[in-house]
Design a protein around this motif. Sequence first.
Motif: not given
Length: 511
Positions: A312-316, A325-336, A321-323
């Motif tokens: 899931e992490l690698n796909a996201g 949307k990357r930060e938003d994805f990481l925030r969601s992934f870390i929280k979950e 890769p940047t910007g």
Amino acid sequence: MKEKAKNILFWFILVQPFLDLYWFYHGSLATILPFTLPTIIRLIAVAVLFCLFFSQKEAWQKLSTQKWLIAYLISLIIYSVLHLVHVRTFTSVNPTNYGYSTSGELFYLIRMCLPLVIIYLTKELNFGTKQLQQVIEGVSGLFSGTIVLSNLFVISLKSYETGVISDNIFEWFFNPNIGYSHMASKGFFNFTNMISAVLFMLLPLLIYYLFTDFNWITITLNVVQALAMIEIGTKVAAIGLIGGILAGLLLYLFHRYILKNAKKNMLAVFVSLLIGAGSIAILPFGPAIQRYNYEIYLAKQSDHDLSDETRELNAGLKKYPTGQKREDFLRSFIKENYQAYALNPKFVFKSYPYQYDPEFWLKIINEPGQTRMENRHLEKAMLNQVVKTNDNKLDKFLGISYVRENNIFNLERDFAAQIYSLGWIGMLIFVGPYLAILLYAAYRWLRYQSARTYLVSSLIVSSAFILLAAFYSGNVMDFLTASFIFAFIEGNLLLQVRKTKTNTTINLNQN
């Protein structure tokens, strides 16, 4: 006035355990005034002691001749001003600036000065060895007796969580499923690590009194403290108990048979060996070993199959890769998924919130599981990231402030913690004197035969023990209960070394 100041200081150190009661720091008693009640009492007490001592003309006259002390005080004032000016400006990803306030930082600097005043006053007030014994045994009895009795009646606070323990020491041997957090007892006190360090510090002196003043009181105090150090459930207390008994016994044998300045007391040797054997027998059933085994289990669990999370992490990251949307994805992934990576929720949500720097937490979750499990590693990593973001070379020398560090997380390694909060200069000014006194006493012990008394050796070992505990577990040098008791011991160490110095000078003059 000197006698009055001495009596006040005697009782002031003796009541330190009462000033560390849990309720003073939590609940309504903690918020009723701008500062906690024990801190206010300590400030007033030190101010009264200072005024009483320096109400005498000879005290000021003697101070005026101590040029090294005047130079130190000037350095302390100059550093404090520079530190306060430096830490006011700070760049951080956290919009709260980690809760920094100038008044809070100034108060911390004042607080750090108080034990240093006690060292000086203790040395100058010329405490007798009997008074020292009464304070050491009194403090030990209050801490240890409270822990043991509250454990026995199952009313002790837990060492590692909130609430009260589930079972007393007798249940340890019959119920292996209690769990260390329900067993470890800290009595009614606030800081577990601090109490462990204080008991570790007091142990060599209690053993000294066991050998030099052998009676039912010293025997009882040594037994009760051994039980307390087992029941509190920390590594410092458990390892310190066995190591401390061994060190105390070796120290006695050294003075008895090498230096030949300690009286023969084989009954005390037998009792100390019995306490050590009993401690070794009980420890495997206690919370310290249970906690150690649980940490090994968690470390193994943290390295469980993370293939789903990794995919899931690698796909996201590939998709973004940047910007933003990357930060938003990481925030969601870390929280979950922070629980899957065995991350401490206090670190992720409070100390260094993932929302403000998700890239940092990405680096952390890519580390091996055992590394992620080490709290001190994460504490240092968060502080290093904060220092990196501020990008100011003076942070290394003047620090980022205690208030900021404490609001992130108080690093559980003294000396290193003060380097972050105060910088190298501040650490040397505020914490360095404790180590300097120990080294000075050790130097005097090595150089002069008259300094090699059994009491001086015990005081040196005692001081070394708490500094070792402070470096290993932290939460000692910044906490006044421990630092005041330590200051009293080091003040007496200086006093004993000064006595031997005076005796040596007299002998030389007579010859």
